[in-house]
Design an enzyme around this catalytic site. Structure first.
Site, PDB file in Angstrom:
ATOM      1  N   ASP A 180      -6.875   4.514  -4.682  1.00  0.00           N
ATOM      2  CA  ASP A 180      -7.560   4.398  -3.388  1.00  0.00           C
ATOM      3  C   ASP A 180      -8.166   5.782  -3.158  1.00  0.00           C
ATOM      4  OD1 ASP A 180      -7.772   2.471  -0.878  1.00  0.00           O
ATOM      5  OD2 ASP A 180      -7.334   4.429  -0.036  1.00  0.00           O
ATOM      6  N   LYS A 200       0.870  -1.190   0.000  1.00  0.00           N
ATOM      7  CA  LYS A 200       0.000   0.000   0.000  1.00  0.00           C
ATOM      8  C   LYS A 200       0.895   1.225   0.000  1.00  0.00           C
ATOM      9  CE  LYS A 200      -4.381   1.176   0.122  1.00  0.00           C
ATOM     10  NZ  LYS A 200      -5.567   0.526  -0.473  1.00  0.00           N
TER      11      LYS A 200
END
Ligand code: NDP
Length: 446
Positions: free
Chosen positions: A166, A126
């Site tokens: 995201d 991430k």
């Protein structure tokens, strides 16, 4: 927690101070792993838990850029390459002022198990930045993305690490990031990023996939209870990528989504959300949610203070951000008769809220299972890029549906097997963990 798990958890706390969201994510997984007690001494012998909690690589870098007034701005960029036992690191980039190392680690940690659950060959990672895209011009967004990629490009690649979007990162940002990667490397390496536009290597259904997948997962949960979306009131939070497509799929499945929100408040529309209007305001004009109520009329109302979860609904799909639904919200939802909650966002429900749902017999689908459709379709995008092929919408959506159904049944079968029938949290964590742990043992201490 059982003594050896507690000791490992204490070490994690001590080594990662000041990162409460990361601690929360680790704790939830450890609590689920208690159900494996005594069954897998090999995991302890190979130091799996401590290795899983320590990212393989953590990158923090300066992102300098110049705003429209000519002022030099500095943001901080992150990429946590968490675990590559199952495949290249895979996970999104988040641009939001709240981003810090702990947030990126919590998201990266969750991503390991989520990606494992999809059954596809992808590891967990991430990244993101504390950059706030709100109110920034297109030129500023582009310059920021170019600067971010100027550092990130040396760490990623289609066989190494494959970022995606995201919060705050959609196809516009992925475009600027990909353009800069292409320029710096002199390679048209389509598989290095997912969430690309359809004209330049993207996959049909990727935009819709997370929201669609969450609604499909909720539908499976309802079916397992011999219920359906038909005519049911659905509460959705957020009004970004996940929320919009959760609303769309919910409508297709016969449900009536009546709420949407952003960080300024929420709207309630008892007639059912007008998706074209919501899209126009949020996707095209990048406006605020109160404009929906003003332009929709007919009883739709905007509520500035208070919680979107005060609205009575049968099914809830929290799709905004972490810890947005707390114990009080969960009690309100339960007393209003909610049947099923499926997390479109990552960890939107606090542990106390999850406990309320458990005690009240409300079906609860955790994000790492319910929102896995996004990353799964990213992996399908990688497959199409690798084979230089493009699939139809119907074929890709059928693959997504099959993956979501498999994740749902894997959660239930695993929960049964470890003596926690119906517990999707335990099912998702144990099933996701076992596959990664077994691969880590096979690959040796690396
Ligand atoms: P977007 O940026 O498209 O939308 C985020 C939405 O959530 C916006 O409406 C935003 O409102 C709202 N929001 C963000 N922070 C807050 C806050 N603190 N309080 C209230 N509302 C807030 O992001 P996505 O839809 O892509 O992501 C939403 C969630 O889904 C995240 O948890 C993400 O990690 C998760 N997710 C996303 C995937 C994807 O494919 N995009 C895949 C899997 C999970 P505002 O504009 O006012 O900030």
């Amino acid at each position: 927690m059982e003594a050896s798990l507690q000791a490992t958890y204490d070490t994690v706390l001590q080594r990662n101070q000041g990162e409460p969201e990361f601690h929360q994510a680790v704790r939830e997984v450890f609590e689920s792993l208690e159900t494996l007690r005594g069954r897998h001494p090999e995991y302890e012998a190979h130091g799996i838990l401590m290795r899983l909690c320590e990212p393989e690589r953590q990158l923090i870098f300066r992102v300098p850029w110049v705003d429209d007034e000519g002022t030099v701005r500095i943001n901080r960029g992150f990429r946590v390459e968490y675990n590559s036992a199952l495949g290249p690191y895979k996970g999104g980039l988040r641009f939001h002022p709240s981003v810090n190392l702990g947030i990126v680690k919590f998201l990266g940690f969750e991503q390991i198990f989520k990606n494992s659950l999809t059954g596809l060959p992808i590891g967990g990672g991430k990244g993101g930045s504390d950059f706030d895209p709100h109110g920034r011009s297109d030129g500023e967004i582009m310059r920021f993305c170019q600067s971010f990629m100027t550092e990130l490009h040396r760490h990623i690649g289609e066989y190494t690490d494959v970022p995606a979007g995201d919060i705050g990162v959609g196809s516009r940002e992925i475009g600027y990031l990909f353009g800069q990667y292409k320029r710096l490397t002199n390679r048209y390496e389509a598989g290095v990023l997912t969430g690309k536009g359809l004209d330049w290597g993207g996959s049909l259904v990727r935009t819709e996939a997370t929201g669609y997948g969450a609604a499909i997962f909720a539908n499976e949960m309802l079916r397992a209870r011999e219920a359906s979306f038909d005519g049911r009131r659905v509460g959705v939070s957020g009004s970004g990528n996940v929320a919009i497509y959760a609303i769309e799929k919910t409508q297709q499945l016969g449900g009536i989504p009546i709420t949407a929100s952003d960080s300024s408040g929420y709207v309630v529309d008892e007639q059912g959300i007008d998706l074209d209007l919501l899209r126009q305001i949020k996707e095209v004009e990048r406006g605020r949610i109160h404009e929906y109520a003003e332009r929709r009329g007919g009883g739709a109302r905007f509520v500035k203070d208070g919680s979107v979860w005060d609205v009575p609904v049968d099914i809830a799909l929290p799709s905004a951000t972490q810890n947005e639904l707390d114990e009080k919200d969960a009690k309100t939802l339960a007393s209003n008769g909610v049947k099923v909650v499926a997390e479109g966002a990552n960890m939107p429900c606090t542990p106390e809220a999850v406990e309320v749902f458990r005690m009240a017999g409300v079906g609860f689908g955790p994000g790492k299972a319910a929102n896995a459709g996004g990353v799964a379709t990213s992996a399908l995008e990688m497959q199409q890029n690798a084979s230089r092929d493009t699939w139809t919408f119907d074929y890709t959506e059928a693959r997504l549906t099959e993956i979501m159904r498999n994740i749902h049944s894997t959660c239930l079968t695993t929960a049964d097997e470890v003596g926690r029938p119906g517990d999707y949290v335990v099912g998702a964590n144990v099933a996701g963990f076992r596959k990664v742990a077994n691969a880590m043992i096979a690959l040796g201490v690396v």
